[in-house]
Design a protein around this motif. Structure first.
Motif, PDB file in Angstrom:
ATOM      1  N   TRP A   1       0.804  -1.210   0.000  1.00 44.80           N
ATOM      2  CA  TRP A   1       0.000   0.000   0.000  1.00 44.80           C
ATOM      3  C   TRP A   1       0.841   1.266   0.000  1.00 44.80           C
ATOM      4  O   TRP A   1       0.356   2.327  -0.385  1.00 44.80           O
TER       5      TRP A   1
ATOM      6  N   ASP B   1      -2.131   8.322  -2.398  1.00 45.12           N
ATOM      7  CA  ASP B   1      -3.330   8.729  -1.668  1.00 45.12           C
ATOM      8  C   ASP B   1      -4.050   7.584  -0.954  1.00 45.12           C
ATOM      9  O   ASP B   1      -5.231   7.682  -0.659  1.00 45.12           O
ATOM     10  N   SER B   2      -3.326   6.474  -0.698  1.00 42.03           N
ATOM     11  CA  SER B   2      -3.976   5.409   0.071  1.00 42.03           C
ATOM     12  C   SER B   2      -3.668   5.628   1.545  1.00 42.03           C
ATOM     13  O   SER B   2      -2.529   5.849   1.923  1.00 42.03           O
ATOM     14  N   GLU B   3      -4.702   5.631   2.330  1.00 40.13           N
ATOM     15  CA  GLU B   3      -4.532   5.784   3.767  1.00 40.13           C
ATOM     16  C   GLU B   3      -4.673   4.408   4.371  1.00 40.13           C
ATOM     17  O   GLU B   3      -5.750   3.803   4.318  1.00 40.13           O
ATOM     18  N   HIS B   4      -3.572   3.902   4.911  1.00 41.08           N
ATOM     19  CA  HIS B   4      -3.564   2.537   5.411  1.00 41.08           C
ATOM     20  C   HIS B   4      -2.563   2.448   6.562  1.00 41.08           C
ATOM     21  O   HIS B   4      -1.370   2.634   6.353  1.00 41.08           O
TER      22      HIS B   4
ATOM     23  N   VAL C   1       0.853   2.978  -3.356  1.00 40.78           N
ATOM     24  CA  VAL C   1      -0.414   3.461  -3.908  1.00 40.78           C
ATOM     25  C   VAL C   1      -0.627   4.885  -3.429  1.00 40.78           C
ATOM     26  O   VAL C   1      -0.766   5.137  -2.238  1.00 40.78           O
TER      27      VAL C   1
ATOM     28  N   ARG D   1      -7.537   3.480   8.636  1.00 38.30           N
ATOM     29  CA  ARG D   1      -7.123   4.512   7.676  1.00 38.30           C
ATOM     30  C   ARG D   1      -6.112   5.471   8.285  1.00 38.30           C
ATOM     31  O   ARG D   1      -5.256   5.999   7.583  1.00 38.30           O
TER      32      ARG D   1
END
Length: 166
Positions: free
Chosen positions: A58, A63-66, A61, A115
């Motif tokens: 992740w 703008d992925s909030e993880h 990726v 998130r």
């Protein structure tokens, strides 16, 4: 459950690459494709082969909030059921991706995904810590993933230039 050598081979191969087809597996283990399908179906039915999954990085990726946190949980076991009942209560939360009974200072190791760090912190303070069997928790936020399930995540750029010195 007792499994045969071919079933064990299938499990070991699928654990490394779950995308292989029964046709691919049949060639790899020297078995008929229908027999492989039958073995896989049996392993799935008996819950030996539990799930097929993709391993995603992740961090690549945009703008992925993880956020992932590993939480050590000290628990007071219940008479007659030990840690099982508490572990089941914990793994039913949607935020929880895994729960393990551990040896050592803490009883359960809980992996939580969210998130944001605040979302994970809220889960710990409002859902996990308030369970009456939970004595204490220690939360460790994952900052960077180097290797997971035997797969290395970091792409190392090698410098192939020739060294020139006077």
């Amino acid at each position: 459950m007792k499994i045969n050598k071919k079933e064990q081979e299938i499990l070991e191969i699928l654990e490394k690459d779950a995308r292989l087809t029964p046709a691919d597996l049949s060639k790899m283990i020297g078995e008929d494709e229908e027999a492989v399908k039958s073995m896989i179906k049996r392993l799935e039915k008996e819950k030996v082969l539990v799930h097929y999954t993709a391993l995603v990085d992740w961090s690549k990726v945009e703008d992925s909030e993880h956020v992932t946190a590993m939480i050590d949980v000290k628990v007071t076991p219940k008479r007659g059921v030990g840690f099982n009942e508490t572990a089941e209560r914990i793994y039913r939360f949607k935020e929880v991706s895994s729960v393990y009974l551990m040896s050592g200072a803490y009883d359960l190791s809980v992996t939580v995904e969210g998130r944001t760090m605040k979302e994970v912190a809220r889960f710990v303070s409002e859902k996990l810590s308030v369970l009456e069997e939970v004595v204490s928790t220690t939360t460790h936020f994952q900052l960077k993933k180097y290797k997971h399930d035997g797969k290395i995540f970091e792409d190392k750029q090698t410098d192939n230039r020739m060294v020139v010195s006077p």
